[in-house]
Write an enzyme that holds these catalytic residues in place. Sequence first.
Site, PDB file in Angstrom:
ATOM      1  N   GLY A 212     -21.527 178.024  60.325  1.00 46.53           N
ATOM      2  CA  GLY A 212     -22.261 178.902  61.248  1.00 46.53           C
ATOM      3  C   GLY A 212     -22.357 178.271  62.622  1.00 46.53           C
ATOM      4  O   GLY A 212     -21.652 177.300  62.920  1.00 46.53           O
ATOM      5  N   ASN A 213     -23.163 178.837  63.470  1.00 48.83           N
ATOM      6  CA  ASN A 213     -23.388 178.250  64.796  1.00 48.83           C
ATOM      7  C   ASN A 213     -24.828 178.478  65.224  1.00 48.83           C
ATOM      8  O   ASN A 213     -25.604 179.097  64.505  1.00 48.83           O
ATOM      9  CB  ASN A 213     -22.390 178.814  65.819  1.00 48.83           C
ATOM     10  CG  ASN A 213     -22.542 180.310  65.960  1.00 48.83           C
ATOM     11  OD1 ASN A 213     -23.589 180.809  66.362  1.00 48.83           O
ATOM     12  ND2 ASN A 213     -21.494 181.043  65.598  1.00 48.83           N
ATOM     13  N   ARG A 214     -25.172 177.939  66.391  1.00 51.59           N
ATOM     14  CA  ARG A 214     -26.585 177.904  66.795  1.00 51.59           C
ATOM     15  C   ARG A 214     -27.051 179.145  67.554  1.00 51.59           C
ATOM     16  O   ARG A 214     -28.116 179.126  68.156  1.00 51.59           O
ATOM     17  CB  ARG A 214     -26.832 176.695  67.707  1.00 51.59           C
ATOM     18  CG  ARG A 214     -26.621 175.375  67.040  1.00 51.59           C
ATOM     19  CD  ARG A 214     -26.923 174.262  68.050  1.00 51.59           C
ATOM     20  NE  ARG A 214     -26.224 173.045  67.717  1.00 51.59           N
ATOM     21  CZ  ARG A 214     -26.639 172.182  66.795  1.00 51.59           C
ATOM     22  NH1 ARG A 214     -27.729 172.412  66.125  1.00 51.59           N
ATOM     23  NH2 ARG A 214     -25.947 171.098  66.553  1.00 51.59           N
ATOM     24  N   ALA A 279     -21.733 185.098  69.254  1.00 55.74           N
ATOM     25  CA  ALA A 279     -20.959 183.864  69.110  1.00 55.74           C
ATOM     26  C   ALA A 279     -20.232 183.982  67.779  1.00 55.74           C
ATOM     27  O   ALA A 279     -20.797 183.702  66.725  1.00 55.74           O
ATOM     28  CB  ALA A 279     -21.890 182.664  69.122  1.00 55.74           C
TER      29      ALA A 279
END
Length: 402
Positions: A212-214, A279
């Site tokens: 995943g990402n932030r 994102a």
Amino acid sequence: MKRTTWSNKEAVLGVTGSIAAYKACELASRLTELGVKVTPVLTESAAQLVGPASFEGITGQRAVTGMFEPLQNPEIEHIAVATRADLFLIAPATANVLAKAAHGMANDWLSTTLLATRAPILFAPAMNTNMYTHPATQANIATLRARGCHFVGPDNGRLACKTVGPGRLIDPGIILETALILMHSKKDLAGKRVLITSGGTHEPMDPVRYIGNRSSGKMGRALAFEALLRGASVSVVSGPCEAEMPHGADVIHAETAREMAVAVAEQLPSADVFVAAAAVADYRPAELSAGKRKRTGEAISITLEENPDILAGAGSQRRDGQVIVGFAAETSDAVAEGRRKLERKGAQILVANRVGAAGSGFGAEQLEAWLLDDSGRADELGRVRKDTVAQMVFDAVAERLP
Ligand code: C5P
């Protein structure tokens, strides 16, 4: 750059005698904090539940509690307020005030002023479930709606009378957003459909783990709210993230890049504007293990395969008149990288922003950003709040819409 300012707006906050009257203090406070001049008006029963002094302390304005109180301030004379106000917000609204408004009764300050005003009227009902579902109340609501009054809520939930059902005052944050949309005067996106991708994606590698990402979803949220303020109908395809979308937006949840791509493909043909703020993971694990991967005692490698590029896909199929906006989060050379992306992905507008610096970018309230477009424009916005970025994006979008 001209930021939205609420300090030239004036609202009447009518508080009526529901147990939820105390929640109107939060509304008064949040409206005042934004700069809106709030005239609090308490019906007789509301004043039994919450003191006018609370509202006066919060708003800095004298609270109106009666029709015939000595007018220390001619400013709050009811016809003057009715004419000046940009919005009448009745929160909480009891069955009684709805009945009075529906029948045009004018036997106290609030009901009289409701007849005198031509400002938008927003009711946030709160009452016992049986009272709310009673045919009389429902008929009154239908009458008021037909006359152009607006409603927000009520919510379903546990009520003060210990029953569970519709009748709970909806969250004050949602009331506030609805009020702001009604007060916002610039409606340059009215009749337009705006589609936004927001948040991050989760790319699973086994039943419990993902890449995943932030992304917090705050930029997507700011974009959705700005589009709603300006009159657009808004759909958001949201990946997993902490930010909740505004109440007025239609939200479609997607977990992975591929799910997001499918949802966007369905929505895109009817969208006038597409803003790709999500994102999206560029790669996903090639294999999804059926069971949880076990520790092996050795290094492991995971093969990644490429995800669809949703923005580039939209750019390649763009129809005439459709406006496409991308974002580019870069750790260096934001403008040059942004320009390359704008061209490669077929966007007309692109926000390039620097990530990696403290207090800016993912999760933060601000961005260090540049606004680029396909005519060569490259405006340095500096370090700006996400709601300001959203404003500038839709200013640029509105210039291009047919
Ligand atoms: O190539 P990069 O991921 O940096 O591009 C960022 C822009 O492209 C953003 O607008 C993002 O929402 C969009 N994007 C996309 N699909 C992907 C990757 C990025 O729509 N798979």
